[in-house]
Design a protein around this motif. Structure first.
Motif, PDB file in Angstrom:
ATOM      1  N   ALA A  20      12.638  -1.053 -15.319  1.00  0.00           N
ATOM      2  CA  ALA A  20      13.647  -1.647 -15.216  1.00  0.00           C
ATOM      3  C   ALA A  20      14.646  -1.931 -14.796  1.00  0.00           C
ATOM      4  CB  ALA A  20      12.356  -3.168 -15.016  1.00  0.00           C
ATOM      5  N   ARG A  21      15.344  -1.604 -16.151  1.00  0.00           N
ATOM      6  CA  ARG A  21      16.731  -1.717 -16.907  1.00  0.00           C
ATOM      7  C   ARG A  21      17.480  -0.357 -14.733  1.00  0.00           C
ATOM      8  NH1 ARG A  21      16.871  -2.088 -22.514  1.00  0.00           N
ATOM      9  NH2 ARG A  21      19.299  -0.315 -21.826  1.00  0.00           N
ATOM     10  N   THR A  22      16.396   0.708 -15.642  1.00  0.00           N
ATOM     11  CA  THR A  22      16.802   2.025 -15.469  1.00  0.00           C
ATOM     12  C   THR A  22      16.441   1.833 -13.143  1.00  0.00           C
ATOM     13  OG1 THR A  22      16.533   3.491 -17.115  1.00  0.00           O
ATOM     14  CG2 THR A  22      16.695   4.429 -14.775  1.00  0.00           C
ATOM     15  N   ALA A  23      15.714   1.504 -13.102  1.00  0.00           N
ATOM     16  CA  ALA A  23      15.968   0.959 -11.605  1.00  0.00           C
ATOM     17  C   ALA A  23      16.531   0.252 -11.115  1.00  0.00           C
ATOM     18  CB  ALA A  23      13.848   0.603 -10.997  1.00  0.00           C
ATOM     19  N   ALA A  24      16.453  -0.527 -11.507  1.00  0.00           N
ATOM     20  CA  ALA A  24      17.810  -1.718 -11.079  1.00  0.00           C
ATOM     21  C   ALA A  24      19.178  -0.863 -10.893  1.00  0.00           C
ATOM     22  CB  ALA A  24      18.160  -2.949 -12.916  1.00  0.00           C
ATOM     23  N   ALA A  25      19.893  -0.087 -11.925  1.00  0.00           N
ATOM     24  CA  ALA A  25      20.834   0.723 -11.664  1.00  0.00           C
ATOM     25  C   ALA A  25      21.040   1.517 -10.696  1.00  0.00           C
ATOM     26  CB  ALA A  25      21.345   1.312 -13.168  1.00  0.00           C
ATOM     27  N   ARG A  26      19.659   1.983 -10.218  1.00  0.00           N
ATOM     28  CA  ARG A  26      19.603   3.193  -9.484  1.00  0.00           C
ATOM     29  C   ARG A  26      19.790   2.703  -7.943  1.00  0.00           C
ATOM     30  NH1 ARG A  26      14.894   5.625 -11.867  1.00  0.00           N
ATOM     31  NH2 ARG A  26      14.082   4.181 -10.719  1.00  0.00           N
ATOM     32  N   ARG A  27      19.161   1.233  -8.071  1.00  0.00           N
ATOM     33  CA  ARG A  27      18.959   0.464  -6.416  1.00  0.00           C
ATOM     34  C   ARG A  27      20.342   0.166  -6.127  1.00  0.00           C
ATOM     35  NH1 ARG A  27      13.005  -1.785  -7.871  1.00  0.00           N
ATOM     36  NH2 ARG A  27      11.439  -0.439  -7.697  1.00  0.00           N
ATOM     37  N   ALA A  28      21.642   0.161  -7.041  1.00  0.00           N
ATOM     38  CA  ALA A  28      22.745  -1.085  -7.171  1.00  0.00           C
ATOM     39  C   ALA A  28      22.898  -1.211  -5.425  1.00  0.00           C
ATOM     40  CB  ALA A  28      23.489  -0.467  -7.621  1.00  0.00           C
ATOM     41  N   VAL A  29      23.294  -2.135  -4.842  1.00  0.00           N
ATOM     42  CA  VAL A  29      24.138  -1.820  -2.987  1.00  0.00           C
ATOM     43  C   VAL A  29      25.070  -3.630  -4.256  1.00  0.00           C
ATOM     44  CG1 VAL A  29      24.296  -2.614  -1.669  1.00  0.00           C
ATOM     45  CG2 VAL A  29      22.144  -1.943  -2.415  1.00  0.00           C
ATOM     46  N   ASP A  30      26.406  -2.936  -3.466  1.00  0.00           N
ATOM     47  CA  ASP A  30      28.090  -3.368  -3.260  1.00  0.00           C
ATOM     48  C   ASP A  30      27.521  -3.850  -5.432  1.00  0.00           C
ATOM     49  OD1 ASP A  30      27.751  -3.695  -1.366  1.00  0.00           O
ATOM     50  OD2 ASP A  30      27.651  -5.373  -1.136  1.00  0.00           O
ATOM     51  N   GLY A  31      27.264  -2.773  -6.084  1.00  0.00           N
ATOM     52  CA  GLY A  31      27.567  -3.298  -7.127  1.00  0.00           C
ATOM     53  C   GLY A  31      26.654  -3.030  -8.348  1.00  0.00           C
ATOM     54  N   VAL A  32      25.759  -4.284  -7.581  1.00  0.00           N
ATOM     55  CA  VAL A  32      24.454  -4.718  -8.067  1.00  0.00           C
ATOM     56  C   VAL A  32      23.075  -4.715  -7.691  1.00  0.00           C
ATOM     57  CG1 VAL A  32      23.337  -7.679  -8.896  1.00  0.00           C
ATOM     58  CG2 VAL A  32      26.192  -6.480  -8.291  1.00  0.00           C
ATOM     59  N   GLY A  33      22.225  -4.200  -8.865  1.00  0.00           N
ATOM     60  CA  GLY A  33      20.927  -4.261  -8.685  1.00  0.00           C
ATOM     61  C   GLY A  33      19.738  -4.808  -9.371  1.00  0.00           C
ATOM     62  N   THR A  34      18.924  -5.145  -8.668  1.00  0.00           N
ATOM     63  CA  THR A  34      17.272  -5.939  -9.880  1.00  0.00           C
ATOM     64  C   THR A  34      16.072  -5.108  -9.511  1.00  0.00           C
ATOM     65  OG1 THR A  34      17.451  -6.868  -7.147  1.00  0.00           O
ATOM     66  CG2 THR A  34      18.596  -7.689  -8.927  1.00  0.00           C
ATOM     67  N   SER A  35      15.915  -5.691 -10.274  1.00  0.00           N
ATOM     68  CA  SER A  35      13.939  -4.422 -10.564  1.00  0.00           C
ATOM     69  C   SER A  35      13.346  -5.721 -11.364  1.00  0.00           C
ATOM     70  CB  SER A  35      14.439  -3.302 -11.351  1.00  0.00           C
ATOM     71  OG  SER A  35      13.109  -2.542 -11.184  1.00  0.00           O
ATOM     72  N   TRP A  36      12.205  -5.703 -10.722  1.00  0.00           N
ATOM     73  CA  TRP A  36      11.366  -6.478 -11.687  1.00  0.00           C
ATOM     74  C   TRP A  36      10.336  -5.569 -12.317  1.00  0.00           C
ATOM     75  CZ3 TRP A  36       5.945  -5.989 -10.975  1.00  0.00           C
ATOM     76  CH2 TRP A  36       4.630  -7.101 -10.924  1.00  0.00           C
ATOM     77  N   PHE A  37       9.584  -6.183 -13.638  1.00  0.00           N
ATOM     78  CA  PHE A  37       9.369  -5.873 -14.474  1.00  0.00           C
ATOM     79  C   PHE A  37       7.692  -6.495 -14.779  1.00  0.00           C
ATOM     80  CE2 PHE A  37      12.386  -7.248 -17.137  1.00  0.00           C
ATOM     81  CZ  PHE A  37      12.018  -8.457 -18.314  1.00  0.00           C
ATOM     82  N   ASP A  38       7.741  -8.015 -14.515  1.00  0.00           N
ATOM     83  CA  ASP A  38       5.679  -8.368 -14.750  1.00  0.00           C
ATOM     84  C   ASP A  38       6.703  -9.428 -14.170  1.00  0.00           C
ATOM     85  OD1 ASP A  38       4.100  -8.850 -15.780  1.00  0.00           O
ATOM     86  OD2 ASP A  38       4.664  -8.814 -18.260  1.00  0.00           O
TER      87      ASP A  38
END
Length: 137
Positions: A20-38
């Motif tokens: 999820a941390r890796t996915a959040a970094a890949r999805r970053a828009v305006d320097g911030v990304g999020t990802s759900w993991f549970d």
């Protein structure tokens, strides 16, 4: 934030957090990304050179994180270029207090020295700050 299907997530909790941390970094828009993991668990990544856009994006995410990160919030700062700056550290501190007050677990990975100095390190069951760089898988 779209939740992945269970078949898209690794089996172990630590692996899901890393994914999820890796996915959040890949999805970053305006320097911030999020990802759900549970259920109730969200990873948040701050990337790039920190400036007003990341601070603004994090402030705008607070209501969403209050709804979606009710069990756990994992913050990854390992993709930040340079210093975090006082405004970002202040917003991260506010997010930490908001989530801890609501009973959520909070972790911070890849924290630069100024974040560690400001937020400090607490027991792992409540709040953890790590200076280790984020591992990508």
């Amino acid at each position: 934030m779209a939740a992945p299907t269970p078949s898209e997530l690794p089996a172990g909790l630590d692996e899901r957090r890393r994914h999820a941390r890796t996915a959040a970094a890949r999805r970053a828009v305006d320097g911030v990304g999020t990802s759900w993991f549970d259920d109730g668990c969200v990873a948040l990544a701050v990337v790039g050179v920190v400036g007003p856009r990341q601070v603004r994006a994090l402030r705008e995410l607070r209501p969403q994180l209050a709804r979606e990160a009710w069990a756990e919030l994992v913050i990854d700062l390992g993709h930040v270029d340079g210093e975090c700056g006082p405004a970002l550290v202040r917003v991260l501190g506010q997010l930490r207090v908001q989530r801890l007050t609501a009973g959520a677990r909070v972790e911070v990975h890849g924290a630069p020295p100024e974040v560690v100095a400001e937020l400090g390190a607490q027991p792992a069951t409540a709040f953890t700050v790590s200076e280790e760089p984020a591992r990508t898988t």
